[in-house]
Design a protein around this motif. Sequence first.
Motif, short mmCIF file in Angstrom:
data_model
loop_
_atom_site.label_atom_id
_atom_site.label_comp_id
_atom_site.label_asym_id
_atom_site.label_seq_id
_atom_site.Cartn_x
_atom_site.Cartn_y
_atom_site.Cartn_z
N ALA A 59 -21.79 -20.98 21.28
CA ALA A 59 -20.40 -20.72 20.89
C ALA A 59 -20.33 -19.62 19.83
O ALA A 59 -19.44 -18.76 19.86
CB ALA A 59 -19.77 -22.00 20.35
N ALA A 60 -21.27 -19.64 18.90
CA ALA A 60 -21.26 -18.65 17.81
C ALA A 60 -21.69 -17.27 18.29
O ALA A 60 -21.17 -16.25 17.82
CB ALA A 60 -22.18 -19.11 16.68
N ARG A 61 -22.62 -17.22 19.23
CA ARG A 61 -23.23 -15.95 19.63
C ARG A 61 -22.44 -15.19 20.70
O ARG A 61 -22.69 -14.01 20.91
CB ARG A 61 -24.64 -16.21 20.16
N CYS A 62 -21.52 -15.85 21.39
CA CYS A 62 -20.82 -15.16 22.49
C CYS A 62 -19.89 -14.08 21.96
O CYS A 62 -19.54 -14.07 20.77
CB CYS A 62 -20.07 -16.17 23.35
N ASN A 63 -19.45 -13.20 22.84
CA ASN A 63 -18.60 -12.10 22.40
C ASN A 63 -17.21 -12.60 22.01
O ASN A 63 -16.79 -13.69 22.41
CB ASN A 63 -18.53 -10.99 23.47
N PRO A 64 -16.45 -11.84 21.20
CA PRO A 64 -15.18 -12.31 20.66
C PRO A 64 -14.16 -12.76 21.71
O PRO A 64 -13.42 -13.72 21.49
CB PRO A 64 -14.67 -11.09 19.88
N GLU A 65 -14.12 -12.08 22.84
CA GLU A 65 -13.13 -12.46 23.87
C GLU A 65 -13.43 -13.84 24.42
O GLU A 65 -12.52 -14.67 24.57
CB GLU A 65 -13.16 -11.42 25.01
N ILE A 66 -14.69 -14.11 24.71
CA ILE A 66 -15.08 -15.43 25.21
C ILE A 66 -14.91 -16.47 24.11
O ILE A 66 -14.43 -17.59 24.35
CB ILE A 66 -16.53 -15.41 25.73
N LYS A 67 -15.26 -16.12 22.90
CA LYS A 67 -15.16 -17.05 21.77
C LYS A 67 -13.73 -17.52 21.57
O LYS A 67 -13.47 -18.68 21.21
CB LYS A 67 -15.69 -16.40 20.51
N SER A 68 -12.77 -16.64 21.81
CA SER A 68 -11.35 -16.99 21.63
C SER A 68 -10.90 -18.04 22.64
O SER A 68 -9.86 -18.68 22.45
CB SER A 68 -10.48 -15.73 21.76
N ARG A 69 -11.66 -18.25 23.69
CA ARG A 69 -11.30 -19.21 24.73
C ARG A 69 -12.02 -20.55 24.58
O ARG A 69 -11.85 -21.45 25.40
CB ARG A 69 -11.61 -18.60 26.11
N ILE A 70 -12.81 -20.69 23.52
CA ILE A 70 -13.50 -21.96 23.26
C ILE A 70 -12.55 -22.90 22.53
O ILE A 70 -12.00 -22.56 21.49
CB ILE A 70 -14.76 -21.73 22.41
N VAL A 71 -12.37 -24.10 23.09
CA VAL A 71 -11.53 -25.11 22.45
C VAL A 71 -12.35 -25.90 21.44
O VAL A 71 -11.98 -26.02 20.28
CB VAL A 71 -10.93 -26.06 23.50
N THR A 72 -13.48 -26.44 21.88
CA THR A 72 -14.34 -27.26 21.02
C THR A 72 -15.79 -27.10 21.43
O THR A 72 -16.09 -26.98 22.62
CB THR A 72 -13.97 -28.76 21.12
N ALA A 73 -16.69 -27.12 20.44
CA ALA A 73 -18.12 -27.18 20.70
C ALA A 73 -18.62 -28.49 20.08
O ALA A 73 -18.56 -28.67 18.86
CB ALA A 73 -18.85 -25.99 20.09
N TYR A 74 -19.08 -29.40 20.92
CA TYR A 74 -19.52 -30.72 20.48
C TYR A 74 -21.02 -30.73 20.20
O TYR A 74 -21.81 -30.35 21.06
CB TYR A 74 -19.22 -31.78 21.54
#
Length: 240
Positions: A59-74
């Motif tokens: 979740a931390a390493r992905c690019n900003p566009e993909i990161k903006s689509r993350i709801v939660t990282a468990y």
Amino acid sequence: GTDDTLIGWKENFTMSFMRPVPAQTAAAEYFESVADRISGGLFYLGGHSKGGNLAVYAAARCNPEIKSRIVTAYNLDGPGFNKEFITSREYLAVRERVRTLIPQSSIVGMLLEHEENYEVVQSNTTGLLQHNGFSWEVMGGRFVHNEEVTAHSKHVDVTLKKWLSEIDVEERKRIIDALYEIFSSTNAKTLTDLNADKLGVIKAWGTLDDESKKVIKRIVGLIIKRKIKPDKSEEIENNA
């Protein structure tokens, strides 16, 4: 998570001095490859034990566009990261979406650093067995929560962090390599194999050079030196 292989567990310990480890790199690459194929979708990442660490890393390493689509990282009772990583911009950008759950006597989930808040869930077993997520209690559609971890869990957390602070990166690497050398010299490939050949482990210890033995004994000494009795509240809890 971590499988039964010795090399898998060695990589877990390698997290104390190396970033990224191969599994973290693979997790980040896998997530981005999947996310690139899904247009406009939202993502929930998650994993147990080492898998929880990998979910947060991806979740931390992905690019900003993909990161903006993350709801939660468990992160379900998974280890944290070193201070360099948890203070990085890429981690801080996703920190508020990281949800960490640990059982009340967590050991694995307290390893390394956690900048995010964590929730404590009730387990129906004790000690290291609480790492098994199937022991976590559920009421309706939610976990049963505790206010905080036990005194024993806090003590182990403090002891391990103090231990790591007294050992530089090169010495950590030497210790882990030496231990792995002992176990792998028995020809065991998994922890199950190793458990079945205790005599082989004893014989393997005798093959180590004096310096490796000295380093391992020093670590054991550090842990024993800091060993204290549990406080009264924990004694009551354990006897209940």
